[in-house]
Write a protein that holds these residues in place. Structure first.
Motif, PDB file in Angstrom:
ATOM      1  N   ALA A  45       0.823  -1.214   0.000  1.00 54.86           N
ATOM      2  CA  ALA A  45       0.000   0.000   0.000  1.00 54.86           C
ATOM      3  C   ALA A  45       0.854   1.259   0.000  1.00 54.86           C
ATOM      4  O   ALA A  45       0.330   2.352  -0.178  1.00 54.86           O
ATOM      5  CB  ALA A  45      -0.929  -0.008   1.216  1.00 54.86           C
ATOM      6  N   LEU A  47       2.547   2.269   2.639  1.00 57.20           N
ATOM      7  CA  LEU A  47       2.514   2.861   3.974  1.00 57.20           C
ATOM      8  C   LEU A  47       3.822   2.617   4.709  1.00 57.20           C
ATOM      9  O   LEU A  47       4.155   3.311   5.657  1.00 57.20           O
ATOM     10  CB  LEU A  47       1.344   2.281   4.785  1.00 57.20           C
ATOM     11  CG  LEU A  47      -0.036   2.523   4.175  1.00 57.20           C
ATOM     12  CD1 LEU A  47      -1.116   1.773   4.940  1.00 57.20           C
ATOM     13  CD2 LEU A  47      -0.349   4.010   4.160  1.00 57.20           C
ATOM     14  N   THR A  73       1.375   6.452  -1.783  1.00 56.93           N
ATOM     15  CA  THR A  73       0.164   5.687  -1.486  1.00 56.93           C
ATOM     16  C   THR A  73      -1.044   6.145  -2.294  1.00 56.93           C
ATOM     17  O   THR A  73      -1.747   5.332  -2.895  1.00 56.93           O
ATOM     18  CB  THR A  73      -0.171   5.817   0.012  1.00 56.93           C
ATOM     19  OG1 THR A  73       0.914   5.283   0.754  1.00 56.93           O
ATOM     20  CG2 THR A  73      -1.439   5.060   0.361  1.00 56.93           C
ATOM     21  N   ILE A  78      -4.504   1.171  -4.864  1.00 51.95           N
ATOM     22  CA  ILE A  78      -4.630  -0.111  -4.181  1.00 51.95           C
ATOM     23  C   ILE A  78      -5.575   0.107  -3.003  1.00 51.95           C
ATOM     24  O   ILE A  78      -5.297   0.921  -2.131  1.00 51.95           O
ATOM     25  CB  ILE A  78      -3.254  -0.609  -3.693  1.00 51.95           C
ATOM     26  CG1 ILE A  78      -2.378  -0.941  -4.899  1.00 51.95           C
ATOM     27  CG2 ILE A  78      -3.411  -1.808  -2.777  1.00 51.95           C
ATOM     28  CD1 ILE A  78      -1.014  -1.462  -4.549  1.00 51.95           C
TER      29      ILE A  78
END
Lengths: 373, 232
Positions: A45, A47, A73, A78
Motif C-alpha cells: 500500500a 505505507l 500511497t 490499491i
C-alpha cells in the motif's frame, strides 16, 4: 493482472525478506502473528517503505528502490481493508463511501458491476447511509470499509485480517461477501489471515510466511493437500472434507451432510439441500475407537482404516485415517496409540465431536477431495 | 449606550482591545497551525530549539519579552529599521500591540493545536491516503476537521490572552490613549489617578465579562463539534 513483489527490510530485531508472485483471484498471506504479513501489506500500500525491493502491479512499477521509484500511497490505486474499519469519524457512511470518488482522475470508470448501488446492495449497507461511523457495530463498520475500498476503484484489493476483530456471527456474515468478490468482481485480492478455516475457504493462491520469510507458496489446493502450512500449524491441524447438504432436521436443529467419507450432522446450516460445503475438522477433535462406539454423546462416527501414523513430538501422534477415500487426521497421544495397538491397515472408527465443526470453515465446495493438513 | 456609564475614553480602550486581540489571533492562526503541525508530526534537527522558542514567552517575564520586541522591532531595531523602510512601523502603534499580544498568546495557541493534532488517528489518515487523497488533501479533509476543536480552543485561548496582555504591550508600545492603550493599560492608568476607581471597576467588570463570553463561546463550539464527531 499480475502482482510481483520482492521486499526486504530490517526493523530492530525483525527482518523481512519476502518475494512472491500472485495470479488473479485471491492470494492468501498465511502465517502466525509476527511473521510479517501486515508489513507486506503496508509495503504494497506504500505505507511502509522497505529498505530494498520491487513491487509491480499490472505491469506498473510501484516501487523499485534500485531505480528510485516509489509511487506514493494515494497514486497506487490499491484499496485496503484494515483489521479495524478506520472510517472517517466526522463523515456519515455515505460520505465515507464517496470519499475516494473526489480523487478520481477524470475518465476512470467504475469497476463493472461495482457502481455505488451495486456495492451497497452487495454489502447490505443501504440502511446505514445516513449514520455516523461511531454508531455502527463492528460488522457494519467493516462492511462499509469494504464498500469504501471497492468504490475507490482499486486495481488490487488488500484485506488485512478484516475479520480479526469480529465475533463468529459477524464473520459468518462477511465471509460470503468476500467469496462473492473473489468470484464475481474480477479484482485481485491479497488476503491476510492466520486462520486456517478462512484460508481453506477463500484462497486460490497461498503464500505461507514464517518469521519474515516465505515458507511455501503456490496454488492453495496443492499446498493444503501437502500440509505445508508451517510447523506452527501442527497444533491447529485438521482435515478438509467436501460434503453436500443432504437435509435439515428442524426438531434437533441439525443439518445432515453426506460425502465420500460418510454422513455427518452439524448444527443447523443455512444452505439449501444439495449445496456443496467444505468442512474443516480439527485433528484434536477426532477420537479413534477400535470398535463401533456405543453409549457415546458424540453423534458423528465414521468408519475407516488407519493409513499411517506420524509422530508430532511432545508425545503426540498424527493418525491419518482413510474414510471411504477421504483422509481424516486425528491427533492422539502416544499412550493411546500404544493402548489401541493402532497399525496401518487396521479398521477403526473415527468419532468426530459435533462441536468440532467450525461454522466459518464451512464454505462453498470447489471440487476438492479430502485434504490432509 | 451610556447605560454602562462608560466614558468615551473607556469605550475607545475596549474597542482597541477587541481589535488588537482579533488581529493578533487571526494573524497567528496559520503560523500557529503550521508550527503545531511541524512539532506534532515531524522529526527534524532543531525541533527542540523551535519548541523552546515558541514556549519562551510563557516563561520569560512579560517585560523582558516586550523589551526584546522593542530591541528587534523598535524604530532602530534589527527588523524595525528594515520594516520602517517599507512603511511598516510597529513601535508605539496599535499594530505593535497586536504583535506583542500575538507573541504572548502564541505558546498557548500552538500547545492546544499541537495536542489536538497529535490526537488525530494516523491510521485514519493512512486509510484516506489509500483512497487516493494526497497528503495535502488528507490534511484538509481529515486532519484539520478532526483537530478543529483543539484548533478553535487554541484560538480562543490566544484571544483571551491578548485581551489581558499587559506587560509586554506596555513595554513595547507604551500606553497611548487611542493608539496603544488597551483595556489592561486603561485599567492600570485609572488606578494611578485620583478618582479613577469607578472607571477601573467598570472596565474590570467589562474585562471579566468579555473573557467569560469568549470561554463560553469556545465551550459551546467544542461541544457542538464533539457531538458531530461522536455517536451522531
Amino acid at each position: 493482472m499480475s502482482l510481483d513483489l520482492a521486499v526486504s527490510l530490517t526493523r530492530g530485531a525483525f527482518r523481512l525478506d519476502v518475494a512472491f508472485a500472485a495470479s488473479p483471484g485471491l492470494t492468501a498471506l498465511f502465517g502466525p502473528s509476527g511473521s510479517g504479513k501486515t508489513t507486506v501489506i503496508d509495503c504494497l500500500a506504500g505505507l511502509v517503505r522497505p529498505d530494498r525491493g520491487r513491487i509491480v502491479v499490472a505491469g506498473e512499477t510501484l516501487l523499485d528502490t534500485h531505480r528510485r521509484i516509489d509511487v506514493p500511497t494515494h497514486r497506487r490505486r490499491i484499496g485496503v481493508v484494515f483489521q479495524e474499519p478506520r472510517l472517517l469519524p466526522h463523515l456519515c457512511v455515505r460520505q465515507n463511501l464517496d470519499y475516494g470518488r473526489r480523487f478520481f482522475p477524470r475518465g476512470r470508470d467504475a469497476i463493472p458491476g461495482l457502481a455505488f448501488d451495486d456495492v451497497i446492495g452487495l454489502l447490505g449497507i443501504g440502511h446505514l447511509l445516513a449514520r455516523r461511523p461511531a454508531g455502527l457495530s463492528g460488522g457494519e463498520g467493516q462492511r462499509v470499509a469494504i464498500g469504501r475500498a471497492l468504490l475507490s476503484r482499486p486495481r488490487l484489493l488488500l484485506m488485512d485480517e478484516p475479520l480479526a476483530a469480529l465475533d463468529a456471527a459477524r464473520k459468518a456474515e462477511i465471509l460470503p461477501l468476500i467469496e462473492g468478490l473473489r468470484d464475481g468482481a474480477g479484482i485481485p485480492i491479497v488476503y491476510v489471515s492466520h486462520a486456517v478455516s478462512e484460508v481453506a475457504r477463500l484462497a486460490d493462491t497461498l503464500v505461507v510466511l514464517e518469521a519474515g520469510r516465505v515458507a511455501a507458496a503456490g496454488p492453495a489446493e496443492a499446498l493444503l493437500r501437502r500440509g505445508e502450512l508451517g510447523p506452527d500449524h501442527a497444533a491447529q491441524g485438521g482435515s478438509l472434507l467436501d460434503m453436500v447438504v443432504a437435509g435439515h432436521d428442524p426438531a434437533s436443529g441439525l443439518t445432515h451432510l453426506t460425502g465420500i467419507a460418510g454422513a455427518l450432522s452439524v448444527p443447523r446450516l443455512d444452505r439449501a439441500v444439495g449445496t456443496p460445503v467444505r468442512l474443516l475438522v480439527p485433528a484434536r477433535d477426532v477420537l479413534v475407537a477400535t470398535q463401533a462406539p456405543v453409549g457415546l454423546s458424540a453423534r458423528n462416527v465414521l468408519a475407516g482404516t488407519v493409513r499411517d501414523l506420524t509422530p508430532l513430538g511432545e508425545g503426540a501422534v498424527r493418525v491419518t485415517l482413510e474414510c471411504g477415500g477421504a483422509a481424516l487426521a486425528a491427533r492422539l497421544t502416544q499412550a493411546s496409540v500404544r493402548d489401541l495397538a493402532l497399525a496401518p491397515g487396521q479398521p477403526v472408527f473415527a468419532v468426530v465431536k459435533s462441536v468440532a465443526f467450525d461454522p466459518q470453515g464451512i464454505g462453498t465446495g470447489r471440487g476438492l477431495g479430502a485434504v490432509e493438513i | 449606550m451610556d447605560g454602562l456609564g462608560l466614558t468615551p475614553d473607556e469605550w475607545t480602550a475596549i474597542a482597541l482591545s477587541l481589535r488588537v486581540a482579533a488581529v493578533a489571533t487571526l494573524a497567528s492562526l496559520w503560523p500557529g497551525l503550521a508550527i503545531a503541525w511541524l512539532l506534532a508530526r515531524k522529526r527534524f534537527p532543531g525541533r527542540g530549539l523551535l519548541d523552546g522558542l515558541v514556549h519562551l514567552p510563557l516563561i520569560l517575564p512579560p517585560v523582558v519579552t516586550g523589551y526584546l520586541l522593542l530591541l528587534a522591532f523598535g524604530r532602530r531595531g534589527t527588523f524595525g529599521a528594515a520594516l520602517a523602510e517599507i512603511g511598516i512601523v510597529l513601535s508605539f502603534r496599535w499594530t505593535g500591540a497586536a504583535l506583542a499580544c500575538a507573541v504572548m498568546g502564541f505558546p498557548l495557541m500552538v500547545r492546544a493545536m499541537r495536542l489536538s493534532l497529535e490526537a488525530v488517528d494516523r491510521r485514519v489518515e493512512q486509510a484516506a491516503a489509500t483512497l487516493g487523497a494526497s497528503p495535502w488533501s488528507v490534511f484538509l479533509t481529515v486532519t484539520l476537521p478532526l483537530a478543529l476543536p483543539g484548533v478553535l480552543a487554541g484560538a480562543v485561548l490566544a484571544f483571551a490572552k491578548a485581551m489581558g496582555e499587559f506587560g509586554a504591550t506596555i513595554t513595547f508600545v507604551s500606553n497611548i490613549p487611542g493608539e496603544t492603550q488597551t483595556l489592561p493599560s486603561a485599567i492600570y492608568t485609572l488606578t494611578q489617578v485620583p478618582g479613577g476607581e469607578a472607571g477601573a471597576l467598570r472596565l474590570t467588570l467589562i474585562s471579566v465579562a468579555l473573557s467569560m463570553a469568549a470561554l463560553l463561546a469556545s465551550e459551546l463550539l467544542a461541544r457542538r463539534l464533539a457531538r458531530r464527531l461522536g455517536a451522531g
